[in-house]
Design an enzyme around this catalytic site. Structure first.
Site, PDB file in Angstrom:
ATOM      1  N   PHE A 236      -6.339  -0.266  -5.947  1.00 16.16           N
ATOM      2  CA  PHE A 236      -5.232  -1.193  -5.733  1.00 16.16           C
ATOM      3  C   PHE A 236      -4.666  -1.603  -7.089  1.00 16.16           C
ATOM      4  O   PHE A 236      -5.395  -2.035  -7.981  1.00 16.16           O
ATOM      5  CB  PHE A 236      -5.675  -2.423  -4.939  1.00 16.16           C
ATOM      6  CG  PHE A 236      -4.505  -3.237  -4.489  1.00 16.16           C
ATOM      7  CD1 PHE A 236      -3.715  -2.798  -3.438  1.00 16.16           C
ATOM      8  CD2 PHE A 236      -4.151  -4.407  -5.141  1.00 16.16           C
ATOM      9  CE1 PHE A 236      -2.598  -3.530  -3.031  1.00 16.16           C
ATOM     10  CE2 PHE A 236      -3.043  -5.137  -4.737  1.00 16.16           C
ATOM     11  CZ  PHE A 236      -2.262  -4.694  -3.680  1.00 16.16           C
TER      12      PHE A 236
ATOM     13  N   TYR B 252      -7.359 -13.607   2.300  1.00 12.06           N
ATOM     14  CA  TYR B 252      -6.350 -13.581   3.371  1.00 12.06           C
ATOM     15  C   TYR B 252      -6.345 -12.298   4.199  1.00 12.06           C
ATOM     16  O   TYR B 252      -5.461 -12.111   5.021  1.00 12.06           O
ATOM     17  CB  TYR B 252      -4.953 -13.880   2.825  1.00 12.06           C
ATOM     18  CG  TYR B 252      -4.450 -12.985   1.714  1.00 12.06           C
ATOM     19  CD1 TYR B 252      -3.906 -11.741   1.992  1.00 12.06           C
ATOM     20  CD2 TYR B 252      -4.468 -13.406   0.397  1.00 12.06           C
ATOM     21  CE1 TYR B 252      -3.416 -10.928   0.992  1.00 12.06           C
ATOM     22  CE2 TYR B 252      -3.984 -12.613  -0.626  1.00 12.06           C
ATOM     23  CZ  TYR B 252      -3.453 -11.381  -0.323  1.00 12.06           C
ATOM     24  OH  TYR B 252      -2.971 -10.583  -1.324  1.00 12.06           O
ATOM     25  N   LYS B 253      -7.338 -11.441   3.978  1.00 13.85           N
ATOM     26  CA  LYS B 253      -7.429 -10.224   4.785  1.00 13.85           C
ATOM     27  C   LYS B 253      -8.449 -10.478   5.908  1.00 13.85           C
ATOM     28  O   LYS B 253      -8.162 -11.260   6.820  1.00 13.85           O
ATOM     29  CB  LYS B 253      -7.796  -9.036   3.903  1.00 13.85           C
ATOM     30  CG  LYS B 253      -6.727  -8.762   2.823  1.00 13.85           C
ATOM     31  CD  LYS B 253      -7.088  -7.579   1.961  1.00 13.85           C
ATOM     32  CE  LYS B 253      -6.126  -7.404   0.804  1.00 13.85           C
ATOM     33  NZ  LYS B 253      -4.765  -7.030   1.226  1.00 13.85           N
TER      34      LYS B 253
ATOM     35  N   ASP C  39     -14.570  -4.851  -6.243  1.00 12.35           N
ATOM     36  CA  ASP C  39     -13.532  -5.601  -5.541  1.00 12.35           C
ATOM     37  C   ASP C  39     -13.805  -5.456  -4.042  1.00 12.35           C
ATOM     38  O   ASP C  39     -13.796  -4.343  -3.510  1.00 12.35           O
ATOM     39  CB  ASP C  39     -12.142  -5.057  -5.905  1.00 12.35           C
ATOM     40  CG  ASP C  39     -11.022  -5.834  -5.224  1.00 12.35           C
ATOM     41  OD1 ASP C  39     -11.262  -6.497  -4.195  1.00 12.35           O
ATOM     42  OD2 ASP C  39      -9.878  -5.758  -5.717  1.00 12.35           O
TER      43      ASP C  39
ATOM     44  N   ARG D 190      -1.102   3.075   8.097  1.00  8.12           N
ATOM     45  CA  ARG D 190      -2.381   2.407   7.891  1.00  8.12           C
ATOM     46  C   ARG D 190      -2.656   1.418   9.024  1.00  8.12           C
ATOM     47  O   ARG D 190      -1.802   0.589   9.347  1.00  8.12           O
ATOM     48  CB  ARG D 190      -2.343   1.682   6.542  1.00  8.12           C
ATOM     49  CG  ARG D 190      -3.654   1.138   6.073  1.00  8.12           C
ATOM     50  CD  ARG D 190      -3.525   0.544   4.685  1.00  8.12           C
ATOM     51  NE  ARG D 190      -2.833  -0.732   4.718  1.00  8.12           N
ATOM     52  CZ  ARG D 190      -3.072  -1.749   3.877  1.00  8.12           C
ATOM     53  NH1 ARG D 190      -3.962  -1.604   2.910  1.00  8.12           N
ATOM     54  NH2 ARG D 190      -2.404  -2.870   3.961  1.00  8.12           N
TER      55      ARG D 190
END
Lengths: 431, 431
Positions: B137, B235-236, B210, B390
């Site tokens: 990412f 927030y995931k 991560d 995705r």
């Protein structure tokens, strides 16, 4: 000092309220009953609009629209939109301010760029000193200390009266950055921003201002003063809520040729949704963003900033400043008139040009428990070591009679000696 | 692959739901009607508890109790309290995790300390390479790039298959830090954490993970793997809300002798309310805090973390993982069964040991508009360049029939060719 008849009475104060053009702004806030809040310089009160706006973000933008709100609710450029609103309060232009992260993190970004900028043009390496006040708010000093260590600079801490000497002669030749908090958190003393900035520039240094106790409280004209960088807090006079996002400002001349700010997260990238390796900073102040913005926290901050912008219809920051000085003058006069002989001394300049929107009193003994006794009576100020009783005056929601009533409680606390009670002498974690 | 009869029917899926021990957890969420949400790996859905809890923080803790809530509502140690809850999901102990700032900012802190730690023991300066995946990412790469530039390290980006070669021989001798995202944001591929960490250590390097796409989605055992540092997103799969605070973890061996983390704000100071110059880091992971915590944002994050902790009564992360694999297996099987001949290929490992909680499909043409057409039908996944459709599968609120219905919509989008419509081909700012 405002010209009001002495001795001052509560009726005098009520008359001032009747004449107050900003009085309607108080309706913007949910003030708890029975509280006189003199701590808006630490945590601003709750605006009436905030709870429902945050509910809307949570229930509709997040709960119902979910990921689509990045586009449809404008979450993506929320830091810039709120930044543009804050810009109107500090003499900045649209596109020069972002609301994001904490004051400490933002200071790290702008001070890093300031030091890199000095390095880039000071090829013989003589300018390697950052000057600040010894009793500046500590987080600013800690961040400066960290960057000084990392990049081979020296952090030199001086007293207020010693700053001028750092800007001339041999000291001035070594000066890389002058970093000051515009209004001092403990004393309420305010630096003359234009004059100090000009002196720093005359010495060949850059000027970084912390506006934590200024934004929303006193008029600030960053571009007019030609400052270089600024940071500030969202949860004091901007009423953004506990731990609200902070803000930063960068003068356009530093945006045109900005070296990387070190917190080069994806939101500061020129094209974050291309998902490509290789950092390319976004143009303008957007390059000073780092991680994903908190839509919930920014919504609360925006409501707070709007309460200050509402003053624009009532004379703007000049009117806010006028009332602020009238409130602090009144408080000082009432303390002098009614608390004489109780060991309190004024710790904030009487000269209005040197005063922010607070009044600090000093007492050799008992400052902490006196503040606690006042809080128990609903008069909320705070204590700052050593010996300071600190009172912030927010013109948007304070009335002149509140000042009278606060001093009346102070008189009673001192006369009864109730502050000596055990319960007022127990220290809490946060003071 | 779960052993279920083929061909799979919607009734098969309904039977799996009837057997699902985690099914009651869905009641924790406010799911919008008509939506099948396969994007919890980007932004988790709204927990039912969040809106009222945030209202309580706003109206009572802030609005009514004001500044006193720093003590009475525990705002001050909120980052540690939420951190201790997250710790239970990632194999960390109490006192090792804090919730604060953004993932990018937290990565900056821990990677800085990792590099300083390598420098301190690598006196001949041979270990000066940070290795990561080229398509990790981007924000992680940008932060690593910044630190590499500042501290004289090289950021070496390699393909997944090339990582092993970086851990042995001459490359291994140069390796300072291996920095990987445990579950890849685009492909859903999962690294074997214990094995990779051991290999990094065998090479003499430190390991930074991560957990953005892992925390709350797959079992993680940081201490069991003996990793060095980790960061992750709130927030995931933790359902903390848009731009929620992130978290960081530090192995105790790095806390005992921690060099300063560079974002040395006052909340990381040993005694922040003494207001003294001279940074002294707090003991333990508290020293990794920086600015004032956002009580509102942390309250929302805590509600989200609680939705995952609720699984502890139903088998915990092992049960979550079991259902996650069953959901992703089912999705893969249904795409194979029902979408053959439509140009879709599986972009996520079929080996469950290498798969996170998502399935990515690849299509040479039309991936973006196909995702948009699905969203218009209420099936929310997302697009990631190039060519990736995705789909994230959050076991806490997804049903097996949702997987069936999502694939049914996909079949229809492909068969009708509706994705070719102009409206699905217009790019939004956030994809």
């Amino acid at each position: 000092m405002t010209l009001i008849p002495t001795p001052i009475t509560r009726d005098t104060c009520a008359a001032l309220d009747a004449d107050d053009a900003l009085a309607p702004l108080r309706e913007q806030f949910d003030l708890p009953p029975g509280v006189i809040y003199l701590d808006g310089n630490s945590l601003g009160v709750l605006p009436r609009a905030t709870a429902s706006r945050v509910q809307d973000v949570i229930r509709h933008e997040w709960g119902r629209d979910l990921i689509r709100s990045w586009n449809t609710a404008g979450w993506l450029d929320y830091p810039q939109r709120v930044g543009d609103k804050i810009a109107r309060l500090i003499g900045a232009a649209p596109g020069e301010v972002v609301a994001a992260d904490s004051t400490s993190v933002n200071l790290y970004k702008v001070l890093s760029v300031a030091l890199a900028s000095v390095r880039a043009r000071d090829l013989d390496g003589r300018r390697r000193v950052i000057v600040s006040e010894r009793n500046n708010f500590p987080t600013d000093l800690y961040i400066a200390e960290s960057l000084a260590r990392q990049h081979g600079f020296t952090l030199r801490l001086v007293e207020f009266d010693e700053i001028a000497a750092q800007l001339t002669g041999a000291a001035g030749d070594e000066l890389a950055v002058l970093m000051l908090t515009h209004v001092h958190y403990r004393t309420g003393r305010m630096h003359p921003m234009a004059e100090v900035t000009a002196a720093a520039h005359a010495a060949g240094a850059l000027m970084v201002w912390d506006l934590a106790h200024s934004a929303g409280a006193v008029p600030v004209d960053l571009n007019g003063c030609d400052a270089d960088f600024a940071v500030g807090c969202g949860y004091k006079y901007l009423n953004g809520g506990p731990g609200s996002p902070a803000f930063l400002w960068v003068h356009p001349r530093h945006l045109a040729q900005a070296p990387w700010q070190p917190l080069s997260g994806w939101m500061g990238h020129a094209a974050p949704f291309e998902f490509t390796p290789g950092y390319r900073p976004a143009a303008g102040v957007t390059g000073f963003l780092c991680g994903t913005p908190s839509a919930i926290a920014l919504a609360a901050l925006e409501c707070g900033v709007d309460t200050v912008l509402a003053a624009e219809a009532h004379g703007g920051m000049a009117a806010v400043r006028g009332k602020s000085l009238a409130l602090t003058d009144l408080f000082g006069a009432l303390v002098a008139q009614r608390c004489a002989g109780h060991g309190l001394t004024l710790h904030t300049p009487t000269d209005t040009a040197q005063r922010g929107s607070q009044v600090s009193l000093y007492r050799e003994e008992g400052a902490y428990p006196i503040v606690q006794a006042l809080i128990a009576r609903g008069v909320i100020g705070d204590y700052r070591a050593p010996g300071i009783l600190r009172f912030g005056f927010t013109p948007l929601y304070l009335r002149f009679v509140d000042v009278w009533d606060a001093v009346e409680h102070l008189v009673q606390v001192l006369q009864t000696g109730e502050w000596r009670e055990e319960r007022f002498n127990q220290r809490a974690a946060v003071t």
